[in-house]
Motif scaffolding. Sequence first.
Motif, PDB file in Angstrom:
ATOM      1  N   UNK A 103       5.083   3.289   2.897  1.00  0.00           N
ATOM      2  CA  UNK A 103       4.251   2.913   1.774  1.00  0.00           C
ATOM      3  C   UNK A 103       3.223   3.958   1.396  1.00  0.00           C
ATOM      4  N   UNK A 104       2.985   4.953   2.253  1.00  0.00           N
ATOM      5  CA  UNK A 104       1.967   5.949   1.938  1.00  0.00           C
ATOM      6  C   UNK A 104       2.585   7.265   1.487  1.00  0.00           C
ATOM      7  N   UNK A 105       3.902   7.284   1.287  1.00  0.00           N
ATOM      8  CA  UNK A 105       4.587   8.517   0.880  1.00  0.00           C
ATOM      9  C   UNK A 105       4.404   8.696  -0.622  1.00  0.00           C
ATOM     10  N   UNK A 106       3.217   9.101  -1.032  1.00  0.00           N
ATOM     11  CA  UNK A 106       2.867   9.186  -2.441  1.00  0.00           C
ATOM     12  C   UNK A 106       2.132  10.478  -2.705  1.00  0.00           C
ATOM     13  N   UNK A 107       1.800  10.687  -3.985  1.00  0.00           N
ATOM     14  CA  UNK A 107       0.994  11.848  -4.337  1.00  0.00           C
ATOM     15  C   UNK A 107      -0.471  11.473  -4.499  1.00  0.00           C
ATOM     16  N   UNK A 108      -0.886  10.352  -3.873  1.00  0.00           N
ATOM     17  CA  UNK A 108      -2.274   9.918  -3.940  1.00  0.00           C
ATOM     18  C   UNK A 108      -3.162  10.758  -3.031  1.00  0.00           C
ATOM     19  N   UNK A 109      -4.430  10.824  -3.404  1.00  0.00           N
ATOM     20  CA  UNK A 109      -5.417  11.349  -2.474  1.00  0.00           C
ATOM     21  C   UNK A 109      -5.716  10.253  -1.461  1.00  0.00           C
ATOM     22  N   UNK A 110      -6.579  10.541  -0.483  1.00  0.00           N
ATOM     23  CA  UNK A 110      -6.923   9.525   0.503  1.00  0.00           C
ATOM     24  C   UNK A 110      -7.690   8.392  -0.170  1.00  0.00           C
ATOM     25  N   UNK A 111      -7.669   7.220   0.478  1.00  0.00           N
ATOM     26  CA  UNK A 111      -8.241   6.016  -0.120  1.00  0.00           C
ATOM     27  C   UNK A 111      -9.748   6.160  -0.325  1.00  0.00           C
ATOM     28  N   UNK A 112     -10.259   5.456  -1.345  1.00  0.00           N
ATOM     29  CA  UNK A 112     -11.702   5.452  -1.609  1.00  0.00           C
ATOM     30  C   UNK A 112     -12.461   4.615  -0.585  1.00  0.00           C
ATOM     31  N   UNK A 113     -11.804   3.600  -0.067  1.00  0.00           N
ATOM     32  CA  UNK A 113     -12.455   2.660   0.832  1.00  0.00           C
ATOM     33  C   UNK A 113     -11.462   2.246   1.905  1.00  0.00           C
TER      34      UNK A 113
END
Length: 612
Positions: free
Chosen positions: A225-235
């Motif tokens: 589920x974390x295999x994305x182009x997102x940055x790290x979570x805000x919270x």
Amino acid sequence: MMSSSSSTPILLLLIFSSFIINFSSSSANHPDHYFKSLKKFQSSNTNATEYIEITKPPPPNPINPNCTLLVLQNDFNNTYGSPPASAIYSPPANCTGPWNQIFLDYSVSVDGEQYDRISGVWLDGVEILRTSTAEPNPSGIYWKVRKDVTRYSSLFNQSNLTLSVILENLVNDEFTGIYHVNVSLLYYQDQDLNPVDPIEVEPLKLNRKLGGSSETSVKGMYNVGAFTNETSADLIIPVSDNGGEGFWFRVQNESDVHSKTIQIPQNTRKAVLEVYVSFHGNDEFWYSNPPNEYILSNNLTTQRGNGAFRQVFAAVDGVTVGSVTPFPVIFTGVINPLFWEPVVAIGAFNLPTYDIDLTPFLGFLLDGKNHSFGLGVTDSISFWLVDANLHLWLDHGSDVVQAKSVLSLTPPIQFKIKSKSKGLNGKFSIKGEREFEYSGWVNSSAGNFTTTIQEKFKFKNKIKLDNYGQEKEVEQKIKVKTKITTVNEIGQEISKSSISRNYPLEMKISTLPGAEKDTFLSITNVTHSLEETYTRSLSSNEEVEISVQNSQDSGGWMLIKDHAVLSGTGTTTQVLSYQDQNGCYIRNVTAANGKILQDNTTLTCVLSSVSV
């Protein structure tokens, strides 16, 4: 009348059979915990031995971070049942961010005699490492775990947080090993690093454009589920205990569900639950546990039952929102401790974590009310250590995000269970399959996007007991394929990720009476693998694929008395293959009797994709 010479073999056979039956009634030939008797294992080597876990190659410049911060030093002696050791964390004053990568450095040394132990590291109640210890040899040992913890960057940017470390250890006249632990953080800026550890592959920089971005981080190796182009979570919000004896929940049985009440910010646009898990006590070898009927029918004293299927499940307000069947990590003191020196089993120093994408459920989480996040283990017995981190990405362009869950298909697992036994011999098998699908849309300032998660799960386990239960074979296969698709409001596919996991395990144990009084001989073979393939495609039609195959094959014997290994041998061969868009890496290692005999690395290999 039979002559004395002809009756002797029959008499010996009857005595031997009696021993086998009596021995089986107490042991049931389970894998177990052992420690090396230092009185028996004498060595001419006076230097401490370095232990290692074979993982992905290190980044180009792992020893020269921009800055290093020693956060905690502690000696763990009689710490079982005690509060964690703790220290106050603040970012280094002379090395301000932003950092493109942060590594946790967990270093340990120990000598004396000791069992293997479990350990965890938390920052403000958020677990950032689950690890276990190696068992010392006469001259002492040391090792280092270096884990990429960049996904927790929102925490590392804060000041005056409590870093907590627990290592449950017992020290007495016999078990004298004290674990000396240092925990440091390494900060990197503007460096194009590859990840250190395939158990937790965090930002892997791609030197090409993907979806309009000149630089994309591919995250989440072994984190569904974390295999994305997102940055790290805000919270990041912990779903964990109060920390009195560690922040992990102790799950004692299948009805023991632990929960924490959380109110989700109403501008959350994405949510991922990261699960940490390890198994202990009567369920440490859950994959080899026979059904309860076998134990009862043979009047066995063992409590290691309930069959061989387990799943960790996550629930919100009592409704299951996801589950994971964990990779069967083998700790260094089990089955045959001589297998795991100086190369430990896969994941023993850095246990895998598992991500459950909760974005499709934001429709009922964003109501401004408190919600109960629960964790439990299906069919479990005492005991499991489980907690989780809730990673939240916020919409900085609005105070309230609209969301709705539109599909939730979660049928029960379809099982086929067979059980056949006669006395202490038996055959038991479990097959299970399930397909589920979740879908929901989120309307944020970036647009209206629908996330759909589809997963196909297959589980097979076979246990065979022969020779009055003294020969045991276990074969298990876990296959999971998860697809995560995101489309915009007109149905155009924005991104698609696919994560395939395959965890095969085979184990054989034969037990014979030893030549010395109160001893027995154990002959064991273990083969296990962690195989995972990740693909991600975006609207630009470009695709990224990462594949990992990590396999160990171990064999040997040991003479045992009261859980102490008096003598024996152990050989382990390991092959690790890793491939991404930048190339391929393969490492082939052979260790025997506490020494590395072969350690070869090449940059060419052939990998096959994991299929489900």
